[in-house]
Write an enzyme that holds these catalytic residues in place. Structure first.
Site, mmCIF file in Angstrom:
data_model
loop_
_atom_site.group_PDB
_atom_site.id
_atom_site.type_symbol
_atom_site.label_atom_id
_atom_site.label_comp_id
_atom_site.label_asym_id
_atom_site.label_seq_id
_atom_site.Cartn_x
_atom_site.Cartn_y
_atom_site.Cartn_z
ATOM 1 C CG HIS A 1 -1.844 -1.055 1.391
ATOM 2 N ND1 HIS A 1 -2.677 -1.438 0.378
ATOM 3 C CD2 HIS A 1 -2.128 -1.859 2.438
ATOM 4 C CE1 HIS A 1 -3.422 -2.442 0.786
ATOM 5 N NE2 HIS A 1 -3.113 -2.717 2.025
ATOM 6 C CB CYS B 1 -8.470 -4.482 4.813
ATOM 7 S SG CYS B 1 -7.372 -3.292 4.161
#
Length: 453
Positions: A10, A42
């Site tokens: 990320h 996630c």
């Protein structure tokens, strides 16, 4: 300017994209040891549970997209060593086995984190799986098809979400955690207890306050989990114990926390000039305590990666710190939290008070007016807000983002009582429930006492 990036996580993706846009003349090379980049971990539980049908949506970049920005992305390339003094690194092509050296003017370390794997007897048995990346998620989905009983070890966010996903897919599920309750880092008991109640109603076994001691198997596959309280028959085990920063490459070269998280300044620079870091490999500044902490969250990662790019040439934009704000949906419960729980404050030996309200979120004359429970933790002396938690069946979780801003700006619980919020019967009451919790905490005003603004 020659920029090397280790790890396209990320944080790495945010750093790379913004560096390419801000410095079009920079020569950017990315080294990624996996066969994919920027997987949104996630979303694993949603993918495993079948809510997300197309996993492509869980990737928010690709080597092709980075190539369009002029970035040289070397997939399946592992950085073996880094010398931050000579600004060189040794790289191995994991497909061919070939090794070579590269150099850099600026180094960005976004190596992320890796699941904690305990050294226990039987840990190498088949059907004991990790849950972190895309390949893990595909393995879990495939193995779960043939499993009747699944055991999840670790009752944090990922573990709890997986438990729900497996139960909704018709599996018998056991959740093991060494703590007395689930989600203990994120929620106080009055909130986590409601989720535990929902789990029990769904037939999920909660093996709490139990520590896994070993695994036993049959024909090379796990068949039993042995804890300090007994044993659990199972077909599949998912380890969700926690994460550890991937920072061995820089050990002894930059300052780190005891757990190996790289310490960065407010401009994302490490203790070594021209070496930057961001994301799960790093520590963060935790505003509620004013201390450095390790809180691996995607939101922290993308912010930090963006800041690396903005500060790569000269200090430009400061990091504002974080409250560790997060949200969760389990069955009918919409939950969110920010900052410190009451339990965490006790661990920090902070002198705090709390206020909790349960109210209808909008007027009772509306067709529906679900209840919301909100708790705010604040310092007794300064009355500065430190944390908040919310739970409701209607989605009101965005209000925790508002409280995150309040905590970041050092506001008091008394100020919260009179903040200007709009009123519209579809959405709230004339006194928004955020005001109401502040009003409930106001000290009494007695006749004859001076009133301070």
């Amino acid at each position: 300017m020659k920029v090397a990036v280790i790890g396209c996580t990320h944080a790495g993706t945010a750093a790379i994209v913004n560096t390419a846009k801000l410095y079009p003349d920079a020569e950017i090379t990315v080294y990624e040891r996996n066969d994919n980049i920027s997987f949104l971990s996630c979303g694993i539980a949603l993918y495993v549970g079948g809510v997300v049908k197309d996993p492509d949506g869980l990737f928010y970049s690709s080597p092709d997209k980075l190539s369009e920005l002029g970035v040289n992305t070397k997939m399946l390339h592992e950085v073996i060593s880094v010398d931050t003094d000579s600004k060189t690194m040794k790289v191995r092509n994991t497909v061919t086995g070939e090794s070579f050296e590269d150099s850099f003017d600026k180094l960005i370390v976004t190596t992320g984190s890796w699941p904690i794997v305990p050294k226990l007897d039987g840990i190498d048995l088949d059907n004991i799986l990790l849950c972190k990346n895309y390949n893990h998620s595909n393995t879990i989905i495939e193995k779960a098809k043939h499993a009747k009983h699944i055991t999840v070890v670790g009752a944090g966010y990922i573990g709890v979400e997986l438990v729900e996903a497996f139960e909704m897919n018709g599996k018998q599920v056991t959740l093991i955690d060494s703590e007395e309750r689930i989600l203990n880092k994120y929620l106080d008991p009055e909130f986590s207890g409601k989720i535990e109640e929902s789990f029990r109603k769904k037939g999920i076994e909660l093996a709490l306050n139990q520590t896994v001691q070993s695994f036993q198997g049959q024909d090379g596959k796990v068949s039993r989990v042995i804890t300090d309280k007994g044993e659990i028959q199972t077909d599949l085990v998912i380890l969700c114990i926690g994460f550890r920063p991937n920072t061995e490459l820089l050990k002894g070269q930059v300052d780190m926390l005891p757990n190996g998280a790289i310490i960065v300044d407010k401009y994302m620079q490490t203790s070594k000039k021209d070496v930057f870091a961001a994301g799960d490999s790093c520590s963060i500044h935790y505003n509620p305590t004013g201390k450095t902490a390790y809180i691996p969250l995607a939101t922290n990662a993308v912010r930090m990666g963006t800041l690396v790019a903005r500060n790569l040439v000269q200090p430009t934009t400061e990091y504002m710190g974080t409250q560790g704000t997060s949200g969760l949906k389990i069955y009918e419960h919409n939950i969110a939290s920010t900052g410190l729980t009451e339990g965490a404050c006790a661990g920090e030996k902070m002198n705090v008070d709390t206020v909790t309200i349960t109210d209808h979120y909008r007027p009772e004359f509306m067709p529906t007016f679900e209840s919301v429970t909100l708790k705010v933790v604040f310092e007794k002396d300064s009355r500065r807000m430190l944390g908040a938690q919310i739970i409701s069946e209607v989605d009101l979780t965005q209000s925790i983002n508002t409280l995150s801003v309040c905590i970041q700006n050092g506001m008091t619980i008394d100020q919260l009582a009179f903040i200007d919020f709009f009123f519209q019967p579809h959405y709230n009451k004339p006194w928004n429930f955020l005001n109401t919790v502040g009003l409930a905490a106001l000290p009494e005003v007695k006749a004859g006492q001076p009133v301070h603004a």
